[in-house]
Design a protein around this motif. Structure first.
Motif, PDB file in Angstrom:
ATOM      1  N   VAL A  87       4.197  -4.627  -5.410  1.00 39.09           N
ATOM      2  CA  VAL A  87       5.410  -4.663  -4.881  1.00 39.09           C
ATOM      3  C   VAL A  87       5.740  -4.043  -3.617  1.00 39.09           C
ATOM      4  CG1 VAL A  87       8.042  -4.607  -5.375  1.00 39.09           C
ATOM      5  CG2 VAL A  87       6.513  -4.847  -7.451  1.00 39.09           C
ATOM      6  N   PRO A  88       6.060  -4.878  -2.274  1.00 43.89           N
ATOM      7  CA  PRO A  88       6.132  -4.307  -1.176  1.00 43.89           C
ATOM      8  C   PRO A  88       7.285  -3.589  -1.225  1.00 43.89           C
ATOM      9  CG  PRO A  88       6.714  -6.737  -1.229  1.00 43.89           C
ATOM     10  CD  PRO A  88       6.215  -6.368  -2.329  1.00 43.89           C
ATOM     11  N   VAL A  89       7.203  -2.320  -0.391  1.00 42.34           N
ATOM     12  CA  VAL A  89       8.294  -1.472   0.119  1.00 42.34           C
ATOM     13  C   VAL A  89       8.713  -1.852   1.607  1.00 42.34           C
ATOM     14  CG1 VAL A  89       7.963  -0.053  -1.845  1.00 42.34           C
ATOM     15  CG2 VAL A  89       6.831   0.509   0.363  1.00 42.34           C
ATOM     16  N   HIS A  90       9.841  -1.633   1.942  1.00 38.92           N
ATOM     17  CA  HIS A  90      10.434  -1.869   3.431  1.00 38.92           C
ATOM     18  C   HIS A  90      10.282  -0.308   3.954  1.00 38.92           C
ATOM     19  CE1 HIS A  90      12.301  -3.591   7.035  1.00 38.92           C
ATOM     20  NE2 HIS A  90      13.023  -2.288   7.141  1.00 38.92           N
ATOM     21  N   ALA A 117       0.633  -1.129   0.117  1.00 38.98           N
ATOM     22  CA  ALA A 117       0.134  -0.049  -0.001  1.00 38.98           C
ATOM     23  C   ALA A 117       0.859   1.163  -0.076  1.00 38.98           C
ATOM     24  CB  ALA A 117      -0.815   0.089   1.104  1.00 38.98           C
ATOM     25  N   LEU A 118       2.125   1.184   0.511  1.00 36.88           N
ATOM     26  CA  LEU A 118       2.966   2.419   0.615  1.00 36.88           C
ATOM     27  C   LEU A 118       3.815   2.368  -0.591  1.00 36.88           C
ATOM     28  CD1 LEU A 118       3.587   2.588   4.561  1.00 36.88           C
ATOM     29  CD2 LEU A 118       1.858   3.768   3.087  1.00 36.88           C
TER      30      LEU A 118
END
Length: 250
Positions: A183-186, A175-176
């Protein structure tokens, strides 16, 4: 009755008496403190302590003394020590220990249900030891999931906090993602502001606690399923025999 069984029976009676005396003492103290919620918890505990013997008579089964002692201690640890004495808050791993034990005990009960049917002369079942162990494992995990449903329901509808919160310093999120891609971000949490109050960590509400509970339940279920498998292959022998209820006429 062997000398060992007689000694185990005496130990069970002692445990029952000591636990009941402690619960009544705590209840009296809570009455003087005017904490009626804890008084209700103590009363509920006294009722729960009667369930093993009531169910054994109703279902015509024999509960091994070791199993009955552990169940009684489990109830005391969860309700009196955990809730009234607040061990869930004071000791970080208290809840983990109880959920692991729950997984172990639930697997023992599930194992007994299938094993009793499997050996009953009026039921045409002949299940392999591996399948019985698998059913016991699945039964335990189902009980664990249903309990987590109960915890969530109490939190959502009754305003409780059974699913304890977890502070996180980082997480991954799709979502961020600034590009909107899947694609997930840390994200490293530096500060979070809620109602004007700034925290240096993110407060996860329930998810980590639920998954952690299910994981330790999984461990308990796996351990007993393995012990149960050994028990079946060596009919009546092994550590699992101390935890598996049997029919009275067996």
């Amino acid at each position: 009755m062997s000398k060992e069984e007689h000694q185990a029976g005496k130990s069970k009676v002692i445990v029952y008496v000591v636990i009941r005396v402690l619960v009544v003492a705590v209840m009296i103290a809570q009455i003087f403190n005017g904490n009626w919620h804890n008084v209700f918890t103590c009363a509920l505990t006294l009722v729960l302590l009667l369930l093993p013997s009531i169910l054994a008579k109703r279902l015509r089964i024999v509960l091994p003394n070791t199993l009955e002692i552990i169940i009684v201690c489990f109830i005391f640890a969860a309700e009196i020590l955990g809730e009234v004495r607040e061990y869930y808050v004071l000791y970080e791993r208290w809840d983990d220990m109880l959920h692991t034990m729950n997984g172990f005990l639930a697997a023992a009960i599930g194992f007994a249900l299938i094993d009793i049917l499997n050996r009953h002369e009026k039921v045409s079942m002949s299940l392999s030891p591996m399948f019985v162990a698998l059913v016991a494992f699945c039964f335990s995990m189902t009980i664990g999931v249903l309990w987590e449903f109960f915890e969530f329901s109490m939190d959502y509808f009754a305003g409780a906090d059974m699913q304890k919160d977890t502070w996180l310093s980082s997480f991954n999120s799709v979502a961020l993602n600034p590009e909107g891609a899947n694609v997930p971000v840390h994200v490293d949490v530096e500060s979070v502001t809620v109602n004007g109050q700034t925290w240096d960590k993110y407060l996860d509400i329930g998810l980590f606690d639920t998954m952690h509970d299910l994981f330790v339940n999984f461990i308990g279920a796996i351990v007993f399923s393995i012990l149960g498998l050994i028990y079946i292959k060596n009919r009546g022998k092994g550590v699992a025999a101390k935890f598996i209820p049997t029919r009275k006429d067996a």
